[in-house]
Design a protein around this motif. Structure first.
Motif, short mmCIF file in Angstrom:
data_model
loop_
_atom_site.label_atom_id
_atom_site.label_comp_id
_atom_site.label_asym_id
_atom_site.label_seq_id
_atom_site.Cartn_x
_atom_site.Cartn_y
_atom_site.Cartn_z
N PHE A 1 0.71 -1.23 0.15
CA PHE A 1 0.05 0.13 -0.05
C PHE A 1 0.66 1.09 -0.02
O PHE A 1 0.27 2.24 -0.40
N MET A 2 2.08 1.09 0.56
CA MET A 2 3.01 2.24 0.25
C MET A 2 3.88 2.29 -0.88
O MET A 2 3.57 2.98 -1.67
N ASN A 3 4.96 1.55 -0.61
CA ASN A 3 5.85 1.39 -1.93
C ASN A 3 5.42 1.12 -3.18
O ASN A 3 5.62 1.33 -4.03
N GLY A 4 4.46 -0.11 -3.09
CA GLY A 4 3.94 -0.61 -4.11
C GLY A 4 2.96 0.09 -4.89
O GLY A 4 3.22 0.20 -6.03
N ALA A 5 2.33 1.00 -4.22
CA ALA A 5 1.48 2.10 -4.70
C ALA A 5 2.09 2.98 -5.57
O ALA A 5 1.75 3.40 -6.67
N ILE A 6 3.10 3.40 -4.81
CA ILE A 6 3.84 4.59 -5.55
C ILE A 6 4.52 4.19 -6.82
O ILE A 6 4.55 4.73 -7.74
N ALA A 7 5.09 2.89 -6.70
CA ALA A 7 5.79 2.21 -7.80
C ALA A 7 4.73 2.11 -8.98
O ALA A 7 5.01 2.45 -10.13
N ASP A 8 3.73 1.33 -8.72
CA ASP A 8 2.78 1.20 -9.80
C ASP A 8 2.35 2.52 -10.44
O ASP A 8 1.88 2.61 -11.48
N SER A 9 1.69 3.51 -9.45
CA SER A 9 1.19 4.65 -10.01
C SER A 9 2.49 5.58 -10.88
O SER A 9 2.09 6.03 -12.07
N GLY A 10 3.73 5.55 -10.31
CA GLY A 10 4.76 6.16 -11.28
C GLY A 10 4.87 5.42 -12.50
O GLY A 10 4.97 6.01 -13.62
N GLU A 11 4.73 4.03 -12.33
CA GLU A 11 4.77 3.50 -13.90
C GLU A 11 3.61 3.95 -14.80
O GLU A 11 4.04 4.10 -16.10
N LYS A 12 2.51 3.98 -14.50
CA LYS A 12 1.28 4.37 -15.10
C LYS A 12 1.46 5.72 -15.67
O LYS A 12 1.08 5.99 -16.85
N LEU A 13 2.05 6.45 -14.75
CA LEU A 13 2.26 7.87 -15.26
C LEU A 13 3.56 8.24 -16.08
O LEU A 13 3.75 9.47 -16.48
N GLY A 14 4.59 7.33 -16.20
CA GLY A 14 5.85 7.40 -16.77
C GLY A 14 6.82 8.03 -16.12
O GLY A 14 7.64 8.83 -16.62
N VAL A 15 6.67 7.90 -14.62
CA VAL A 15 7.34 8.42 -13.55
C VAL A 15 8.27 7.51 -13.05
O VAL A 15 7.95 6.66 -12.27
N PRO A 16 9.57 7.65 -13.34
CA PRO A 16 10.48 6.26 -12.75
C PRO A 16 10.25 6.48 -11.10
O PRO A 16 10.39 7.72 -10.55
N THR A 17 10.56 5.35 -10.60
CA THR A 17 10.42 5.17 -9.09
C THR A 17 11.18 4.17 -8.63
O THR A 17 10.65 3.28 -8.10
N PRO A 18 12.58 4.12 -8.99
CA PRO A 18 13.49 3.03 -8.76
C PRO A 18 13.44 2.58 -7.29
O PRO A 18 13.62 1.61 -6.82
N LEU A 19 13.52 3.76 -6.48
CA LEU A 19 13.88 3.44 -5.03
C LEU A 19 12.46 2.83 -4.40
O LEU A 19 12.77 1.73 -3.84
N ASN A 20 11.66 3.11 -4.53
CA ASN A 20 10.18 2.69 -4.25
C ASN A 20 9.93 1.28 -4.71
O ASN A 20 9.36 0.33 -3.75
N ARG A 21 10.59 1.07 -5.96
CA ARG A 21 10.19 -0.24 -6.47
C ARG A 21 11.16 -1.26 -5.85
O ARG A 21 10.71 -2.49 -5.36
N ALA A 22 12.47 -0.82 -5.70
CA ALA A 22 13.20 -1.57 -5.07
C ALA A 22 12.91 -1.91 -3.72
O ALA A 22 13.12 -3.24 -3.10
N LEU A 23 12.68 -1.04 -2.78
CA LEU A 23 12.27 -1.22 -1.40
C LEU A 23 10.91 -2.17 -1.39
O LEU A 23 10.97 -3.12 -0.65
N TRP A 24 9.95 -1.98 -2.12
CA TRP A 24 8.93 -2.93 -2.22
C TRP A 24 9.38 -4.33 -2.53
O TRP A 24 8.99 -5.18 -1.87
N GLN A 25 10.08 -4.51 -3.53
CA GLN A 25 10.53 -5.78 -3.76
C GLN A 25 11.24 -6.32 -2.78
O GLN A 25 11.25 -7.63 -2.51
N LEU A 26 12.37 -5.79 -2.24
CA LEU A 26 13.14 -6.33 -1.14
C LEU A 26 12.51 -6.64 0.24
O LEU A 26 12.58 -7.81 0.60
N VAL A 27 11.38 -6.02 0.47
CA VAL A 27 10.66 -6.19 1.52
C VAL A 27 9.64 -7.61 1.35
O VAL A 27 9.57 -8.54 2.14
N LYS A 28 9.18 -7.61 0.14
CA LYS A 28 8.51 -8.94 -0.09
C LYS A 28 9.22 -9.90 -0.31
O LYS A 28 8.91 -11.08 0.27
N ARG A 29 10.45 -9.94 -0.88
CA ARG A 29 11.33 -10.85 -0.81
C ARG A 29 11.81 -11.41 0.31
O ARG A 29 12.12 -12.77 0.86
#
Length: 73
Positions: free
Chosen positions: A36-64
């Protein structure tokens, strides 16, 4: 009403005495708020064409990390 700065300072001065809520969730094998935090930011950024590499990386690290605790092999 408590002073917000004093509360932050109190928490900063008390390392090791508390665990972050996300860590508590991971250790208890509960769903974390990372989707709901980092994942939503990463998904929204992708839809809007805004890179969010840190949020995506944190999201994936916590999930893993949660998956690793379930199966460390």
């Amino acid at each position: 009403m408590a002073d917000p700065r004093a509360l932050v300072q109190k928490g900063a001065n008390a390392p090791g005495k508390h665990k972050a809520s996300m860590l508590q969730d991971i250790l208890a094998k509960r769903q974390t708020e990372v989707d709901f935090m980092n994942g939503a930011i990463a998904d929204s950024g992708e839809k809007l064409g805004v890179p969010t590499p840190l949020n995506r990386a944190l999201w994936q690290l916590v999930k893993r990390f949660g998956t690793f605790l379930d199966d460390p092999a």
